[in-house]
Motif scaffolding. Structure first.
Motif, mmCIF file in Angstrom:
data_model
loop_
_atom_site.group_PDB
_atom_site.id
_atom_site.type_symbol
_atom_site.label_atom_id
_atom_site.label_comp_id
_atom_site.label_asym_id
_atom_site.label_seq_id
_atom_site.Cartn_x
_atom_site.Cartn_y
_atom_site.Cartn_z
ATOM 1 N N ARG A 27 0.826 -1.212 0.000
ATOM 2 C CA ARG A 27 0.000 0.000 0.000
ATOM 3 C C ARG A 27 0.859 1.260 0.000
ATOM 4 O O ARG A 27 0.554 2.232 -0.701
ATOM 5 C CB ARG A 27 -0.922 -0.009 1.226
ATOM 6 C CG ARG A 27 -1.888 1.171 1.276
ATOM 7 C CD ARG A 27 -2.791 1.112 2.499
ATOM 8 N NE ARG A 27 -2.024 1.179 3.753
ATOM 9 C CZ ARG A 27 -1.933 0.187 4.624
ATOM 10 N NH1 ARG A 27 -2.551 -0.961 4.383
ATOM 11 N NH2 ARG A 27 -1.233 0.311 5.740
ATOM 12 N N ASP A 28 1.955 1.245 0.776
ATOM 13 C CA ASP A 28 2.779 2.445 0.915
ATOM 14 C C ASP A 28 3.829 2.591 -0.185
ATOM 15 O O ASP A 28 4.212 3.717 -0.537
ATOM 16 C CB ASP A 28 3.494 2.430 2.276
ATOM 17 C CG ASP A 28 2.513 2.477 3.438
ATOM 18 O OD1 ASP A 28 1.357 2.890 3.215
ATOM 19 O OD2 ASP A 28 2.896 2.078 4.564
ATOM 20 N N CYS A 29 4.316 1.437 -0.714
ATOM 21 C CA CYS A 29 5.462 1.508 -1.628
ATOM 22 C C CYS A 29 5.203 0.916 -3.009
ATOM 23 O O CYS A 29 6.010 1.114 -3.927
ATOM 24 C CB CYS A 29 6.656 0.775 -1.010
ATOM 25 S SG CYS A 29 7.134 1.327 0.635
ATOM 26 N N GLY A 30 4.107 0.190 -3.157
ATOM 27 C CA GLY A 30 3.878 -0.517 -4.412
ATOM 28 C C GLY A 30 3.760 0.371 -5.631
ATOM 29 O O GLY A 30 4.142 -0.024 -6.730
ATOM 30 N N HIS A 31 3.263 1.580 -5.467
ATOM 31 C CA HIS A 31 3.003 2.437 -6.620
ATOM 32 C C HIS A 31 4.263 3.069 -7.208
ATOM 33 O O HIS A 31 4.238 3.560 -8.334
ATOM 34 C CB HIS A 31 1.997 3.539 -6.241
ATOM 35 C CG HIS A 31 2.490 4.458 -5.162
ATOM 36 N ND1 HIS A 31 2.562 4.064 -3.839
ATOM 37 C CD2 HIS A 31 2.943 5.744 -5.208
ATOM 38 C CE1 HIS A 31 3.025 5.078 -3.109
ATOM 39 N NE2 HIS A 31 3.264 6.096 -3.920
ATOM 40 N N GLY A 48 0.210 -10.560 -2.564
ATOM 41 C CA GLY A 48 0.410 -9.155 -2.233
ATOM 42 C C GLY A 48 1.408 -8.486 -3.149
ATOM 43 O O GLY A 48 1.532 -7.254 -3.167
ATOM 44 N N LEU A 49 2.129 -9.283 -3.952
ATOM 45 C CA LEU A 49 3.126 -8.709 -4.850
ATOM 46 C C LEU A 49 2.480 -7.968 -6.017
ATOM 47 O O LEU A 49 3.118 -7.135 -6.665
ATOM 48 C CB LEU A 49 4.052 -9.816 -5.376
ATOM 49 C CG LEU A 49 5.336 -9.373 -6.074
ATOM 50 C CD1 LEU A 49 6.234 -8.580 -5.130
ATOM 51 C CD2 LEU A 49 6.093 -10.584 -6.629
ATOM 52 N N SER A 50 1.214 -8.231 -6.267
ATOM 53 C CA SER A 50 0.517 -7.581 -7.382
ATOM 54 C C SER A 50 0.429 -6.068 -7.192
ATOM 55 O O SER A 50 0.193 -5.326 -8.157
ATOM 56 C CB SER A 50 -0.889 -8.170 -7.541
ATOM 57 O OG SER A 50 -1.622 -8.055 -6.331
ATOM 58 N N ALA A 51 0.637 -5.597 -5.950
ATOM 59 C CA ALA A 51 0.619 -4.154 -5.693
ATOM 60 C C ALA A 51 1.842 -3.470 -6.287
ATOM 61 O O ALA A 51 1.855 -2.245 -6.447
ATOM 62 C CB ALA A 51 0.551 -3.896 -4.187
ATOM 63 N N PHE A 52 2.875 -4.259 -6.629
ATOM 64 C CA PHE A 52 4.128 -3.696 -7.152
ATOM 65 C C PHE A 52 4.184 -3.892 -8.674
ATOM 66 O O PHE A 52 5.037 -4.589 -9.202
ATOM 67 C CB PHE A 52 5.328 -4.381 -6.491
ATOM 68 C CG PHE A 52 5.432 -4.150 -5.016
ATOM 69 C CD1 PHE A 52 6.258 -3.150 -4.511
ATOM 70 C CD2 PHE A 52 4.714 -4.927 -4.113
ATOM 71 C CE1 PHE A 52 6.369 -2.934 -3.141
ATOM 72 C CE2 PHE A 52 4.819 -4.728 -2.750
ATOM 73 C CZ PHE A 52 5.643 -3.722 -2.264
ATOM 74 N N GLY A 53 3.270 -3.257 -9.370
ATOM 75 C CA GLY A 53 3.145 -3.482 -10.809
ATOM 76 C C GLY A 53 4.259 -2.923 -11.660
ATOM 77 O O GLY A 53 4.405 -3.307 -12.830
ATOM 78 N N SER A 54 5.081 -2.011 -11.106
ATOM 79 C CA SER A 54 6.147 -1.380 -11.896
ATOM 80 C C SER A 54 7.527 -1.962 -11.613
ATOM 81 O O SER A 54 8.535 -1.382 -12.011
ATOM 82 C CB SER A 54 6.164 0.130 -11.621
ATOM 83 O OG SER A 54 4.942 0.730 -11.996
ATOM 84 N N LEU A 55 7.582 -3.094 -10.929
ATOM 85 C CA LEU A 55 8.878 -3.671 -10.546
ATOM 86 C C LEU A 55 9.746 -4.006 -11.756
ATOM 87 O O LEU A 55 9.274 -4.555 -12.754
ATOM 88 C CB LEU A 55 8.664 -4.944 -9.724
ATOM 89 C CG LEU A 55 8.359 -4.798 -8.236
ATOM 90 C CD1 LEU A 55 8.297 -6.173 -7.590
ATOM 91 C CD2 LEU A 55 9.404 -3.927 -7.544
ATOM 92 N N GLU A 56 11.034 -3.680 -11.620
ATOM 93 C CA GLU A 56 12.035 -4.050 -12.610
ATOM 94 C C GLU A 56 13.028 -5.060 -12.041
ATOM 95 O O GLU A 56 13.621 -5.849 -12.783
ATOM 96 C CB GLU A 56 12.770 -2.802 -13.105
ATOM 97 C CG GLU A 56 11.849 -1.805 -13.803
ATOM 98 C CD GLU A 56 12.576 -0.539 -14.231
ATOM 99 O OE1 GLU A 56 13.811 -0.449 -14.005
ATOM 100 O OE2 GLU A 56 11.917 0.360 -14.791
ATOM 101 N N GLU A 57 13.226 -5.022 -10.713
ATOM 102 C CA GLU A 57 14.121 -5.958 -10.034
ATOM 103 C C GLU A 57 13.434 -6.518 -8.794
ATOM 104 O O GLU A 57 12.843 -5.757 -8.025
ATOM 105 C CB GLU A 57 15.428 -5.268 -9.621
ATOM 106 C CG GLU A 57 16.238 -4.713 -10.774
ATOM 107 C CD GLU A 57 17.515 -4.042 -10.279
ATOM 108 O OE1 GLU A 57 18.298 -4.705 -9.573
ATOM 109 O OE2 GLU A 57 17.708 -2.853 -10.577
#
Length: 226
Positions: A27-31, A48-57
């Motif tokens: 919620r706090d860091c995923g965006h 819960g990893l789906s909140a981090f849609g912009s992950l590169e690493e």
């Protein structure tokens, strides 16, 4: 939040013994997070990893992730490390990654049963590891680095030709196999020579040839004793 380290777009939550990804972390860091390090935890699930849609690493080393590992779609992810987890089904993992991480270029699986090398078992050798690399590159042809090594042109070409045949299949015990009687003992002698009352000479072939030059006994015989 204790244990949380944020530096720009890099988020670390290391060694917190968490069994799942904290909801407030997403919620706090995923965006904004582009790099997420969750190593040295007790993760068995990536819910819960789906909140981090912009992950590169994504760093997931030293957790308890197994063959039920499920990643959400991460179209920008180019680096994934899963060192020292509990993954054994290599083909399932690779098929899953091909589907959900199309941009993946760096993958590391060291320390898992799925990665056959001496970190996992002393029975594995370099040839086992080469076959593993060939199969991985067949499944994920866009990889540039696998484990600690850069993918070579030769490896890529070999994977194209032979990769599909490099899968290691554990043999299953056949129910049709004939059990060997405990009373039946091995003997190197031909069958015709096994009767104690038979004194007839018998010729047979041996699988080994002895030349005598390396005999232990010959090491202790002097020339003047020959």
């Amino acid at each position: 939040m204790a244990g949380l380290v944020v530096s720009g777009t890099q988020v670390s939550y290391i060694g917190q013994d968490c069994r799942e990804i904290p909801e407030h972390l997403g919620r706090d860091c995923g965006h904004f997070a582009k790099r997420l390090d969750l190593s040295f935890n007790l993760l068995r699930s990536l819910e819960g990893l789906s909140a981090f849609g912009s992950l590169e690493e994504l760093i997931l080393d030293n957790n308890l992730l197994g063959d039920d590992l499920v990643l959400p779609g991460l179209p920008r992810l180019h680096t994934l490390t899963l060192n020292k987890n509990q993954i054994s089904d290599l083909e399932y993992l690779l098929d899953h990654l091909a589907e959900v991480t199309p941009a993946l270029e760096y993958l590391s699986l060291l320390g898992n049963v799925a990665c056959p090398n001496e970190l996992v078992s002393l029975e594995k050798d370099e040839e086992d590891y080469k076959r593993y690399r060939c199969f991985v590159l067949h499944k994920l042809p866009n990889l540039k680095f696998l484990d600690a090594r850069k993918v070579t042109t030769q490896e890529r070409e070999e994977a194209l030709v032979r990769g599909a045949f490099m899968k290691v299949v554990k043999p299953k015990a056949s129910s049709d196999s004939v059990a060997v009687s405990p009373k039946s003992r091995y003997t190197p002698l031909p069958s015709a020579s096994r009767e104690l009352t038979s004194h007839r000479g018998v010729l047979g072939k041996c699988r080994y040839v002895y030349y005598g030059k390396n005999s232990e006994g010959n090491r202790f015989i002097r020339d003047d004793q020959l």
